[in-house]
Design a protein around this motif. Structure first.
Motif, PDB file in Angstrom:
ATOM      1  N   ALA A   1      -0.474   5.621  -7.836  1.00 13.94           N
ATOM      2  CA  ALA A   1      -1.247   5.547  -6.584  1.00 13.94           C
ATOM      3  C   ALA A   1      -1.846   6.911  -6.249  1.00 13.94           C
ATOM      4  O   ALA A   1      -3.004   7.004  -5.810  1.00 13.94           O
TER       5      ALA A   1
ATOM      6  N   LYS B   1       5.076   3.981  -9.870  1.00 15.54           N
ATOM      7  CA  LYS B   1       4.067   3.342  -9.015  1.00 15.54           C
ATOM      8  C   LYS B   1       3.473   4.338  -8.018  1.00 15.54           C
ATOM      9  O   LYS B   1       2.268   4.308  -7.730  1.00 15.54           O
TER      10      LYS B   1
ATOM     11  N   ASP C   1      -4.798   7.486  -8.591  1.00 14.61           N
ATOM     12  CA  ASP C   1      -5.953   6.673  -8.181  1.00 14.61           C
ATOM     13  C   ASP C   1      -6.683   7.325  -7.009  1.00 14.61           C
ATOM     14  O   ASP C   1      -7.921   7.367  -6.979  1.00 14.61           O
TER      15      ASP C   1
ATOM     16  N   THR D   1       0.847  -1.192   0.000  1.00 12.95           N
ATOM     17  CA  THR D   1       0.000   0.000   0.000  1.00 12.95           C
ATOM     18  C   THR D   1       0.882   1.242   0.000  1.00 12.95           C
ATOM     19  O   THR D   1       2.067   1.194   0.357  1.00 12.95           O
ATOM     20  N   LEU D   2       0.283   2.367  -0.386  1.00 12.95           N
ATOM     21  CA  LEU D   2       1.015   3.629  -0.390  1.00 12.95           C
ATOM     22  C   LEU D   2       1.474   3.990   1.017  1.00 12.95           C
ATOM     23  O   LEU D   2       2.606   4.466   1.207  1.00 12.95           O
TER      24      LEU D   2
END
Length: 380
Positions: free
Chosen positions: A307, A303, A310, A131-132
């Motif tokens: 994120a 990446k 999103d 996860t971020l």
């Protein structure tokens, strides 16, 4: 028109094609606009709805891998920008302040929606993270370990943002941290975020720092310094660092030296910003620091940006009352075009560890945070 279509084909991009990276033209004036204004025309015409692409990140990956951007750089506007950047210092104190306000003081609601829970606005470290939030915490932990942060350290954070590193180093390592920023909104929010911790957030230009520190960190700041100020930036850090201290820089870098940023990015996202090259950083380091470690994890910014997009896209219904539809297209273009730049390896992300006199016996490079290193060894 035919020239642009031919060049796009070289990048495996078809006008009105059926691949997700193919461009769909809504206004044929876009061709002339791109020829006349280069990347600025391309970005502005997207903001105006003149063209669409299902996956902007994949589009820019192909454009940059094929170096199509280099075919549209010799516009009159770009030549004027180049000469101004070469001749003038575009990152003086007054100009730096207005540039920071343009980007960082546009609204905390946007950044709270887009970023991780710690409000880290720099590249995350995705080894063993899913996860971020995990990836940003792993990055902050890796930095602390690279600096060998101890509980009695006093750390300077140059360009401290909203205080994410300062809070992490104080909470997890017991360090005392002084952060400096020229963003009023960031300083205010950072003080709230770090309340009750041994953290001071100052509204101060890095060039005005006068105290001595055990360690210095600067994350995503050098991109705002400008090539005419690299030496000043590093000399300031050297003056503020104790003789046995360490200085860590995290910076987005270019593969080639330049004097100006992309025209669209400079106008709409980071006014007067500029990405340094290895050569430019190396020249500025001479007679000031010893380079102990240079770590590139540029693909992780792809990446990270995906994120962020999103999150931004997911929360747009909550944000759109405060921002226009044109802002949505601008911000989408910014995040996804940058993701494509890192995916194509046109941009890099470096963590550089420096000492003043060299570490006796040598510096031991790290590539994983403590948690990540344990998991990495278990996988082996």
């Amino acid at each position: 028109m035919k020239q642009v279509i031919r060049l796009l084909r070289e990048a495996d991009i078809t006008v009105n094609g059926d691949q997700p990276w193919d461009i769909h033209i809504k206004n044929k004036k876009v061709y002339n606009r791109v020829i006349r204004k280069g990347s600025l025309g391309l970005g502005e015409s997207y903001m105006d709805g003149w063209w669409e692409v299902e996956q902007l990140d994949a589009f820019f990956d192909r454009v940059l891998r094929s170096k199509l951007d280099e075919k549209f750089t010799r516009t009159p506007q770009n030549m004027i920008r180049y000469l101004k950047a070469w001749a003038l210092n575009l990152q003086t104190k007054s100009k730096a302040s207005s540039s920071i306000i343009h980007h960082y003081d546009i609204g905390h609601d946007l950044y709270r929606a887009m970023l991780d829970k710690r409000m880290v606005y720099t590249c995350a470290f995705w080894d063993n993270a899913t996860t971020l939030d995990e990836a940003q915490e792993a990055k902050l932990d890796l930095i602390c370990q690279k600096l060998n942060v101890k509980s009695d350290d006093h750390i300077l954070d140059i360009g401290c943002g909203w205080g994410s590193f300062a809070r992490f180093a104080a909470e997890k390592y017991g360090a005392r941290v002084t952060g400096v920023t020229i963003s009023k909104d960031q300083a205010k929010y950072g003080r709230q975020l770090c309340e009750g911790l041994p953290v001071e957030i100052r509204l101060q230009d890095y060039r005005d720092v006068s105290e001595k520190y055990d360690k210095i960190v600067s994350l995503g700041m050098m991109e705002h310094v400008g090539q005419k100020n690299y030496k000043t930036y590093l000399n300031t850090a050297a003056r503020a660092l104790k003789d046995d201290g360490l200085f860590l820089i995290q910076v987005i870098g270019r593969n080639t030296s330049a004097y100006k940023a992309d025209a669209w990015i400079s106008k709409y996202i980071f006014p007067n910003g500029m990405l340094p090259s290895i050569k430019q950083i190396g020249k500025a380091l001479e007679n000031t620091f010893v380079m102990e470690d240079w770590h590139n994890f540029g693909p992780y910014y792809d990446k990270t940006l995906m994120a962020w997009f999103d999150n931004f896209d997911h929360h747009w219904d909550e944000l759109k009352n405060n921002y226009s539809e044109r802002f949505y297209r601008m911000w989408k273009y910014y995040l996804l075009s940058c993701a494509g730049a890192f995916r194509s390896r046109s941009n890099q992300l470096w963590q550089i560890v420096l000492s003043k006199e060299g570490i006796e016996g040598g510096y031991q490079p790290l590539r994983y945070s403590e948690l990540g290193a344990k998991e990495h060894m278990m996988e082996k």
